[in-house]
Design an enzyme around this catalytic site. Structure first.
Site, PDB file in Angstrom:
ATOM      1  N   GLY A 131      65.287  38.233 -65.824  1.00  0.00           N
ATOM      2  CA  GLY A 131      66.357  37.497 -65.159  1.00  0.00           C
ATOM      3  C   GLY A 131      65.832  36.538 -64.115  1.00  0.00           C
ATOM      4  N   GLY A 132      64.637  35.971 -64.370  1.00  0.00           N
ATOM      5  CA  GLY A 132      64.092  34.977 -63.459  1.00  0.00           C
ATOM      6  C   GLY A 132      63.723  35.524 -62.094  1.00  0.00           C
TER       7      GLY A 132
ATOM      8  N   SER B 234      60.216  38.687 -69.809  1.00  0.00           N
ATOM      9  CA  SER B 234      60.448  37.505 -68.995  1.00  0.00           C
ATOM     10  C   SER B 234      59.949  37.766 -67.574  1.00  0.00           C
ATOM     11  CB  SER B 234      61.931  37.125 -69.043  1.00  0.00           C
ATOM     12  OG  SER B 234      62.147  35.842 -68.509  1.00  0.00           O
TER      13      SER B 234
END
Length: 557
Positions: free
Chosen positions: A131-132, A218
């Site tokens: 989620g960045g 991610s």
């Protein structure tokens, strides 16, 4: 109201959870009772591993979680860590740009096979969500099928996000009560605290504290890399899996606005808050801190994170740590990317796609769309697989394995074709690893259609075996799959459905020179399009040196 809506939506989706007496466990903090999932897994949600990070605890290492009296229900995931909503929250009825969540969020969810009891020694797989590093939470990930299918313990952890998780400011260092208070990577300290909690408590759930694998996707993969490089995490885990992660970082000086031109530096945020001291900074509410950040309008809030603070992480660039086995935790490692990483983001980019009849997303120019996604996804892979794997191989670390995920069999609805529009996009390997085909909300029925169910299940179960066998002994294997060779000279495992070649060991090393040569020779593109592709790489934290090299090689000055 936004937080309550989030909780109600999750409860409605799962039904009202009921405690199960055979899930009663006693840990250092007290008694816990969980629930039994539909597949028989035992589940404990929202188990605190640290205290609230609000008030005087903000921008400090996590403090120990308090004990409780009586029997604590562990039926619901903890509230997400404070964050801004984005388009990924629309399925919960939340508009982008809202401040939701809590600073009392350092908790984990545990999934175990139904017969896992104290005294068993099952491998432990600790999932770090993506989620960045500014968004997400544990409730989005259900590890019950992976746990039961592969006889492992799955733990999903939460950690501080955005400017609450990464913040380097001289006022905090001035008021530091111990060296760790002067850190900048508080989210990494949260993850380290969760691993310490697991080391002390996981035996109560049937897990082996001497067999812990960290894995994440991610920014979760990026955080796996930070734990590999952090001397404070040494000995707390024994294998690591990086799914579409990053090996990049920012300097403390850049994060404070002293050099460069990053958005939302600590100096920017403090100035907008009118804060001159650590006390002023900690007196602000989470909402006020987020209000002091300028929004970029993209998927995620743009703030400095993964900071070279010299305490949690080296003061030198993160990727440099992997040049020597003396400067990172040299456990067995898997790292890989998805073939079409960037299509997840480009599919929602109005400059590259348009909507027909209000709901069918189609590329404006399919050729340019495919080229943009191809080249930028290649650079992601070079930076996250080829370069770090080669560095570790040169350092003499042979226990490194690489993969590429190629499944791209999404369905079609009239003009909207997910096979070409999304392909093997960012995050699409997650449903296969967890054996749970829930990823894009309402679009899942189209993405994961009935015609691909049998092929998907075979690929999913194989990937689960590879991941879990690696967690068990550091060697990824599958009973019905090919041997997974170590990276060494560029070998990797390609993961795909049987109809598209299945799972195969392949070989190939990519590099920026090859990207530049292919861009220059690509007859589909004019020079303006080539330069637009090169410029796009800067937007994805590939670094100024990468951009400069590719600009020069492609004539895009």
């Amino acid at each position: 109201m936004a937080v309550e809506l989030s909780r109600l939506t999750r409860r409605k989706a799962r039904g009202t959870p009921q405690p199960a007496t055979d899930t009663l466990r006693t840990i250092g903090q007290g008694e816990l009772i969980g629930l039994t999932a539909a597949n028989g897994a035992h589940v404990w949600r929202g188990v605190p591993f640290a205290a609230s990070t609000a008030g005087d605890n903000r921008w400090r290492p996590p403090r120990p979680a308090p004990a409780w009296q009586g029997r604590r229900p562990a039926l619901e995931s903890a509230e997400r860590c404070a964050q801004l909503t984005n388009r990924g929250d629309r399925s919960e009825g939340l508009k982008p740009g809202l401040v939701v969540g809590s600073e009392e969020c350092l908790a984990l969810d545990i999934y175990a096979p139904g017969d896992a009891q104290q005294g068993k020694t099952l491998p432990v797989m600790v999932w770090i969500h993506g989620g960045g590093n500014v968004w997400g939470g544990a409730w989005r990930y259900d590890g019950s099928r992976l746990a039961v299918n592969e006889d492992v313990i799955v733990v999903v952890v939460q950690y501080r996000l955005g400017p609450l998780g990464w913040f380097s400011h001289p006022a905090l260092r001035k008021g530091a009560e111990d060296p760790a208070d002067a850190a900048a990577c508080f989210a990494t300290l949260d993850l380290i605290a969760s691993l310490r909690w697991i080391a002390e408590n996981i035996t109560a759930f049937g897990g082996d504290p001497g067999c812990v694998t960290i894995f994440g996707e991610s920014s979760g993969g990026h955080n796996v890399v930070t734990l590999l490089a952090s001397p404070l995490a040494t000995g707390l885990f024994h294998r690591a899996i990086v799914e579409s992660g990053s090996f990049d970082s920012v300097s403390a000086a850049a994060s404070e606005g002293l050099v460069g031109a990053l958005d939302n530096t600590s100096a920017d945020i403090a100035a907008r808050l009118g804060a001159r001291s650590a006390e002023d900074l900690r007196a602000a509410t989470a909402g006020e801190i987020y209000a002091a950040c300028s929004a970029s309008g993209g998927w995620f809030l743009d703030v400095p994170r993964v900071i070279q603070d010299g305490i949690v992480l080296p003061s030198t660039p993160l990727r440099e740590a992997f040049a020597s086995t003396e400067t990172f935790n040299a456990v067995p490692i898997i790292t890989g990317t998805n073939r079409d990483e960037m299509k997840l983001f480009y599919f929602a980019d109005d400059s590259l796609t348009r909507k027909k009849l209000g709901f069918q997303v189609v590329p404006r120019d399919q050729t340019f769309y495919d080229a943009m996604a191809h080249y930028v996804s290649r650079v992601w892979r070079i930076r996250s697989v080829d370069q770090p794997c080669a560095a570790m191989a040169r350092a003499g670390h042979d226990e490194v394995f690489a993969y590429r995920f190629d499944w791209d069999d999404g369905g079609r609805l009239f003009s909207m074709d997910l096979h070409t529009g999304l392909g093997a996009a960012h995050g699409f390997e997650i449903p296969f690893v967890f054996n749970r085909f829930e990823h894009l909300g309402d679009a899942d029925r189209l993405l994961f259609g009935k015609r691909t169910r049998a092929d998907r299940e075979r690929l999913s179960r194989a990937m689960g075996q590879y991941w879990a066998s690696f967690a068990r002994d550091g060697r990824p294997s599958c009973a019905n799959g090919p041997a997974w060779p170590a990276y060494r000279d560029g070998s990797f495992l390609r993961l795909d459905a049987e109809g598209d070649g299945g799972i195969e060991a392949e070989h190939g090393i990519d590099g920026l020179d090859a990207v530049a040569a292919d861009l220059n020779a690509d007859a589909r593109l004019d020079q303006r399009q080539r330069c637009a592709i090169v410029d796009e790489m800067r937007n994805w934290m590939f670094g100024r040196p990468v951009l400069a090299d590719l600009r020069e090689a492609t004539g895009c000055r």
